[in-house]
Design an enzyme around this catalytic site. Structure first.
Site, PDB file in Angstrom:
ATOM      1  N   LYS A 184       0.086   4.301  -0.244  1.00  0.00           N
ATOM      2  CA  LYS A 184      -0.561   5.468   0.388  1.00  0.00           C
ATOM      3  C   LYS A 184      -0.337   6.732  -0.471  1.00  0.00           C
ATOM      4  CE  LYS A 184       0.051   3.195   4.782  1.00  0.00           C
ATOM      5  NZ  LYS A 184       0.122   3.292   6.231  1.00  0.00           N
ATOM      6  N   ASN A 234       0.867  -1.182   0.000  1.00  0.00           N
ATOM      7  CA  ASN A 234       0.000   0.000   0.000  1.00  0.00           C
ATOM      8  C   ASN A 234       0.902   1.230   0.000  1.00  0.00           C
ATOM      9  OD1 ASN A 234      -1.816   2.028   0.507  1.00  0.00           O
ATOM     10  ND2 ASN A 234      -2.346   1.352   2.588  1.00  0.00           N
ATOM     11  N   GLY A 238       2.458   1.662  10.896  1.00  0.00           N
ATOM     12  CA  GLY A 238       3.338   2.822  10.776  1.00  0.00           C
ATOM     13  C   GLY A 238       4.010   3.220  12.078  1.00  0.00           C
ATOM     14  N   SER A 269       3.675  -2.703  10.282  1.00  0.00           N
ATOM     15  CA  SER A 269       5.126  -2.635  10.459  1.00  0.00           C
ATOM     16  C   SER A 269       5.859  -3.923  10.060  1.00  0.00           C
ATOM     17  CB  SER A 269       5.476  -2.242  11.894  1.00  0.00           C
ATOM     18  OG  SER A 269       4.957  -0.959  12.190  1.00  0.00           O
ATOM     19  N   GLU A 278      -5.172  -5.771  10.437  1.00  0.00           N
ATOM     20  CA  GLU A 278      -4.153  -4.758  10.695  1.00  0.00           C
ATOM     21  C   GLU A 278      -4.436  -4.085  12.035  1.00  0.00           C
ATOM     22  OE1 GLU A 278      -2.206  -3.342   6.811  1.00  0.00           O
ATOM     23  OE2 GLU A 278      -3.975  -2.113   7.141  1.00  0.00           O
ATOM     24  N   GLU A 297      -6.627   4.149   8.177  1.00  0.00           N
ATOM     25  CA  GLU A 297      -6.512   5.601   7.958  1.00  0.00           C
ATOM     26  C   GLU A 297      -7.803   6.160   7.358  1.00  0.00           C
ATOM     27  OE1 GLU A 297      -2.849   5.314   5.761  1.00  0.00           O
ATOM     28  OE2 GLU A 297      -1.845   4.716   7.604  1.00  0.00           O
ATOM     29  N   HIS A 325      -9.222   0.580   5.150  1.00  0.00           N
ATOM     30  CA  HIS A 325      -7.932   0.827   5.802  1.00  0.00           C
ATOM     31  C   HIS A 325      -8.150   1.714   7.030  1.00  0.00           C
ATOM     32  CE1 HIS A 325      -3.882   2.217   6.589  1.00  0.00           C
ATOM     33  NE2 HIS A 325      -3.479   1.133   5.939  1.00  0.00           N
TER      34      HIS A 325
HETATM   35  C1  PEP Z   1      -0.616  -0.234   6.262  1.00  0.00           C
HETATM   36  O1  PEP Z   1      -0.768   0.978   6.195  1.00  0.00           O
HETATM   37  O2  PEP Z   1      -1.479  -0.991   5.784  1.00  0.00           O
HETATM   38  C2  PEP Z   1       0.560  -0.739   6.929  1.00  0.00           C
HETATM   39  C3  PEP Z   1       0.578  -1.990   7.296  1.00  0.00           C
HETATM   40  O3  PEP Z   1       1.582   0.169   7.136  1.00  0.00           O
HETATM   41  P1  PEP Z   1       3.038  -0.146   7.757  1.00  0.00           P
HETATM   42  O4  PEP Z   1       3.528  -1.407   7.096  1.00  0.00           O
HETATM   43  O5  PEP Z   1       3.850   1.051   7.414  1.00  0.00           O
HETATM   44  O6  PEP Z   1       2.826  -0.331   9.226  1.00  0.00           O
END
Ligand code: PEP
Length: 252
Positions: A11, A9, A175, A215, A169, A99, A97
């Site tokens: 973003k 992703n 993040g 992460s 997630e 966000e 997601h």
């Molecule tokens: C995400 O935004 O779906 C995500 C998993 O981000 P990150 O890997 O940066 O934690």
């Protein structure tokens, strides 16, 4: 039999030339003999989708959008529909997601409509869900996940689940550099699979791919993916660099 999937992703990162450079680096670096029958998906921003679709034509890399409107057309300034996405060769879309849920206040009910709209356009949905740190601290993570799945997904008939990928997630791991332990991921993925078994059946629950996101990086990917109910990952930060993303792909 369910497939392993690694999805990136991107973003709101990468302008056109940077996006082209990233996708070329991934395409050139993917070694078929090393990916173990794994699907690879990238999700660039809307403006870069068509260019990335063109670069990935005739490769095994698939392209997803990061968001979609629930309706096909209308007076919705700034929005993009599933009809438009599938028209340029985008086959999948990320819905839910964290966000989008937190910054843009997308509710479970709205997400259900987005899923319906995408499926009606024959798109595949990568459905994201996960508990907050507060939910986990209060021991409410299983309850929250069940509610998210029930209200956005469990209205769907069994046959459309072939077009659904799940991405667990935990919000506290996105993040932040903090990752769920492989045991925490496995525990939740098994819980999700059992929920699917209870609400649908064993075949559906066995066949659906459940990705972990939060992460994931080259140094922890292998351990997380080694868990039996983790079928790959949704990768944010580490998908913005072709060498890291390729290492993650190879660790499955
Ligand atoms: C995400 O935004 O779906 C995500 C998993 O981000 P990150 O890997 O940066 O934690």
């Amino acid at each position: 039999m369910r497939k392993n999937i690694i999805a990136g992703n991107w973003k709101m990162n990468k302008n056109l030339s940077e996006a082209k450079e990233l996708i070329k680096g991934i395409k050139e670096g993917v070694l078929l003999e090393k990916i173990n029958n794994t699907r690879i998906i990238v999700a660039p921003s809307f403006v870069n989708l068509l260019s990335v679709v063109k670069v990935t034509e005739e490769s095994i890399i698939e392209v997803a959008a990061q968001n979609v409107h629930e309706l096909n057309s209308g007076a919705f300034t700034g929005e993009v529909s599933a009809n438009m996405l599938s028209g340029i060769g985008v086959k999948s879309v990320i819905v839910g997601h964290s966000e989008r849920r937190s910054i843009y206040a997308e509710s479970n009910e709205l997400l259900a409509k987005k899923i319906d709209g995408a499926l009606a356009n024959k798109m595949e949905v990568i459905f994201c869900f996960g508990e907050s740190l507060e939910d986990r601290t209060l021991g409410k993570q299983f309850q929250v996940i069940e509610e998210q799945l029930k209200s956005s997904l469990f209205h769907l008939p069994e046959e459309v689940f072939a077009s659904i990928i799940l991405a667990y997630e935990p919000v506290w791991a996105i993040g932040t550099g903090e990752t769920a332990t492989p045991e925490q991921a496995q525990e939740m993925h098994l819980y999700i699979r059992n929920l699917l078994k209870k609400n649908y059946n064993e075949k559906l629950s066995d066949n659906i791919s459940i990705l972990y996101g939060g992460s994931v990086k080259p140094s922890n990917a292998k351990e997380i993916f080694s868990k039996p109910d983790v079928d790959g990952g949704l990768i944010g930060g580490a998908s913005l660099n072709s060498s890291d993303f390729l290492k993650i792909i190879e660790s499955i």
